[in-house]
Design a protein around this motif. Sequence first.
Motif, mmCIF file in Angstrom:
data_model
loop_
_atom_site.group_PDB
_atom_site.id
_atom_site.type_symbol
_atom_site.label_atom_id
_atom_site.label_comp_id
_atom_site.label_asym_id
_atom_site.label_seq_id
_atom_site.Cartn_x
_atom_site.Cartn_y
_atom_site.Cartn_z
ATOM 1 N N MET A 1 11.803 3.960 11.225
ATOM 2 C CA MET A 1 12.244 4.688 9.860
ATOM 3 C C MET A 1 10.874 5.295 9.421
ATOM 4 O O MET A 1 9.793 5.205 10.002
ATOM 5 C CB MET A 1 12.850 3.725 8.910
ATOM 6 C CG MET A 1 11.672 2.858 8.288
ATOM 7 S SD MET A 1 12.331 1.899 7.015
ATOM 8 C CE MET A 1 13.760 0.520 7.901
ATOM 9 N N ILE A 2 11.091 6.192 8.517
ATOM 10 C CA ILE A 2 9.864 6.886 7.663
ATOM 11 C C ILE A 2 9.873 6.019 6.324
ATOM 12 O O ILE A 2 10.821 5.644 6.034
ATOM 13 C CB ILE A 2 10.204 8.256 7.154
ATOM 14 C CG1 ILE A 2 10.445 9.205 8.507
ATOM 15 C CG2 ILE A 2 9.186 8.668 6.284
ATOM 16 C CD1 ILE A 2 9.101 9.458 9.152
ATOM 17 N N ILE A 3 8.627 5.570 6.188
ATOM 18 C CA ILE A 3 8.270 4.644 5.063
ATOM 19 C C ILE A 3 7.276 5.453 4.166
ATOM 20 O O ILE A 3 5.958 5.674 4.863
ATOM 21 C CB ILE A 3 7.821 3.392 5.439
ATOM 22 C CG1 ILE A 3 8.547 2.574 6.550
ATOM 23 C CG2 ILE A 3 7.455 2.410 4.348
ATOM 24 C CD1 ILE A 3 8.186 1.143 6.862
ATOM 25 N N LEU A 4 7.695 5.778 2.973
ATOM 26 C CA LEU A 4 6.647 6.359 1.985
ATOM 27 C C LEU A 4 5.999 5.560 1.445
ATOM 28 O O LEU A 4 6.769 4.737 0.725
ATOM 29 C CB LEU A 4 7.487 7.475 1.095
ATOM 30 C CG LEU A 4 8.577 8.619 1.907
ATOM 31 C CD1 LEU A 4 9.339 9.200 0.932
ATOM 32 C CD2 LEU A 4 7.718 9.607 2.414
ATOM 33 N N ALA A 5 4.781 5.319 1.362
ATOM 34 C CA ALA A 5 4.133 4.389 0.741
ATOM 35 C C ALA A 5 3.183 4.874 -0.467
ATOM 36 O O ALA A 5 2.218 5.625 -0.245
ATOM 37 C CB ALA A 5 3.333 3.451 1.691
ATOM 38 N N ALA A 6 3.154 4.332 -1.876
ATOM 39 C CA ALA A 6 2.418 4.800 -2.947
ATOM 40 C C ALA A 6 1.008 4.206 -2.455
ATOM 41 O O ALA A 6 0.994 2.679 -2.337
ATOM 42 C CB ALA A 6 2.974 4.392 -4.102
ATOM 43 N N THR A 7 -0.102 4.817 -3.264
ATOM 44 C CA THR A 7 -1.378 4.104 -3.041
ATOM 45 C C THR A 7 -1.962 4.337 -4.132
ATOM 46 O O THR A 7 -1.475 4.992 -5.123
ATOM 47 C CB THR A 7 -2.153 5.076 -1.792
ATOM 48 O OG1 THR A 7 -2.123 6.380 -2.113
ATOM 49 C CG2 THR A 7 -1.652 4.759 -0.468
ATOM 50 N N PRO A 8 -3.184 3.544 -4.683
ATOM 51 C CA PRO A 8 -3.614 3.407 -5.865
ATOM 52 C C PRO A 8 -3.841 4.992 -6.423
ATOM 53 O O PRO A 8 -4.564 5.912 -5.487
ATOM 54 C CB PRO A 8 -4.813 2.480 -5.803
ATOM 55 C CG PRO A 8 -4.647 1.817 -4.491
ATOM 56 C CD PRO A 8 -3.640 2.552 -3.810
ATOM 57 N N ILE A 9 -3.812 5.318 -7.528
ATOM 58 C CA ILE A 9 -4.305 6.633 -8.116
ATOM 59 C C ILE A 9 -5.776 6.579 -8.655
ATOM 60 O O ILE A 9 -6.376 7.451 -9.308
ATOM 61 C CB ILE A 9 -3.534 7.104 -9.371
ATOM 62 C CG1 ILE A 9 -3.358 6.125 -10.652
ATOM 63 C CG2 ILE A 9 -1.914 7.207 -8.545
ATOM 64 C CD1 ILE A 9 -2.400 6.815 -11.640
ATOM 65 N N GLY A 10 -6.443 5.302 -8.522
ATOM 66 C CA GLY A 10 -7.442 5.177 -8.980
ATOM 67 C C GLY A 10 -8.117 3.844 -9.030
ATOM 68 O O GLY A 10 -9.328 3.536 -8.163
ATOM 69 N N ASN A 11 -7.376 2.790 -9.330
ATOM 70 C CA ASN A 11 -7.772 1.308 -9.309
ATOM 71 C C ASN A 11 -7.300 0.806 -8.141
ATOM 72 O O ASN A 11 -6.339 0.555 -8.081
ATOM 73 C CB ASN A 11 -7.469 0.765 -10.620
ATOM 74 C CG ASN A 11 -7.910 -0.543 -11.190
ATOM 75 O OD1 ASN A 11 -8.128 -1.407 -9.939
ATOM 76 N ND2 ASN A 11 -8.440 -0.953 -12.099
ATOM 77 N N LEU A 12 -8.267 0.004 -7.241
ATOM 78 C CA LEU A 12 -7.763 -0.413 -5.993
ATOM 79 C C LEU A 12 -6.844 -1.836 -6.304
ATOM 80 O O LEU A 12 -6.208 -2.027 -5.509
ATOM 81 C CB LEU A 12 -9.094 -0.992 -5.335
ATOM 82 C CG LEU A 12 -8.639 -1.553 -3.616
ATOM 83 C CD1 LEU A 12 -8.252 -0.298 -3.073
ATOM 84 C CD2 LEU A 12 -10.195 -1.855 -3.158
ATOM 85 N N GLY A 13 -7.124 -2.357 -7.576
ATOM 86 C CA GLY A 13 -6.406 -3.290 -7.910
ATOM 87 C C GLY A 13 -5.006 -3.249 -7.973
ATOM 88 O O GLY A 13 -4.179 -4.117 -8.186
ATOM 89 N N ASP A 14 -4.465 -1.890 -8.082
ATOM 90 C CA ASP A 14 -3.040 -1.666 -8.109
ATOM 91 C C ASP A 14 -2.142 -1.611 -6.722
ATOM 92 O O ASP A 14 -1.135 -1.424 -6.762
ATOM 93 C CB ASP A 14 -3.022 -0.025 -8.711
ATOM 94 C CG ASP A 14 -3.443 -0.106 -10.223
ATOM 95 O OD1 ASP A 14 -3.141 -1.284 -10.898
ATOM 96 O OD2 ASP A 14 -3.883 0.823 -10.538
ATOM 97 N N VAL A 15 -3.150 -1.902 -5.576
ATOM 98 C CA VAL A 15 -2.338 -2.249 -4.302
ATOM 99 C C VAL A 15 -1.419 -3.357 -4.438
ATOM 100 O O VAL A 15 -1.806 -4.233 -4.873
ATOM 101 C CB VAL A 15 -3.536 -2.209 -3.309
ATOM 102 C CG1 VAL A 15 -2.915 -2.525 -2.040
ATOM 103 C CG2 VAL A 15 -4.228 -1.053 -3.177
#
Length: 288
Positions: A1-15
């Motif tokens: 499948m295709i998996i769209l993954a959101a990455t942090p917009i600034g703070n690495l702690g949001d992973v």
Amino acid sequence: MIILAATPIGNLGDVSRRLVEALTTATVIAAEDTRVTVHLLKALGIDNRPKLISLHDHNERGKAAELAELARDTDVLVLSDAGMPTVSDPGFHLVDAAVAAGVVVSALPGPSAVLTALAVSGLPTDRFTFEGFLPRKHGDRVTALREVAAERRTMVFFESPNRLVASLTDLGAVLGADRRVVVCRELTKFYEEVKRGTAAELAEWAAAGVKGEICIVVAGAEARVLDLPTGVAEVLALVAAGSRLKEAAADVSAASGLSKRDLYEAALQQKSGVPARDKPDFSDLPLG
């Protein structure tokens, strides 16, 4: 499948845990910038070395079908530099190709600059629109702002810090200098800043210089209570300025709540002296 993954917009702690797991096990990653992805893997201490495929604005259309076919046999993790792929980032054409090919598309939700800016803005969040980046050129920007001048929902824009003053100035000129605006800068980062005020006030503030990733959140237009004669006068004023009658009637209707049909027919009758029901409508025919 295709998996769209959101990455942090600034703070690495949001992973998210799901993103870490996906990055750890991925065999193929389609990334907006492979260098950013390598940096993310290192920052998270992930030793996995998946196949990295560059997928950006300039090559996505050409690679979409190929990647969609690849996703029939293996998961393809899709990453943008920050936030969710497809939202003002590459990914839409790939998803479109995957859907057309019957390939499953899924997503790992996560950080979103749009929703974060909306949440902290203090403006209504029950109904909103995302308008992406405003056009670079003044004339195009003014045209785009005129199209949303009567929008009743809260609006979220992205903007470059280099064009922030110009955009706020145009925004005030088109939507009104007293329209409530919020500028969100460097969201989730150490220098995060949220400035609230009118378009005019924030343009003056930004003139000193602003850096970083920018979101502009704009209050929707307030409902205006007009009687029909006043509404018709506004329609005719727009027509005199160059708008087509149907478009002018629609704009005034959206801003006032008056019936578009009533505005159109009354304006047509006043303009021509002939009742609308007796006069053929050629407004949609091409000129020439």
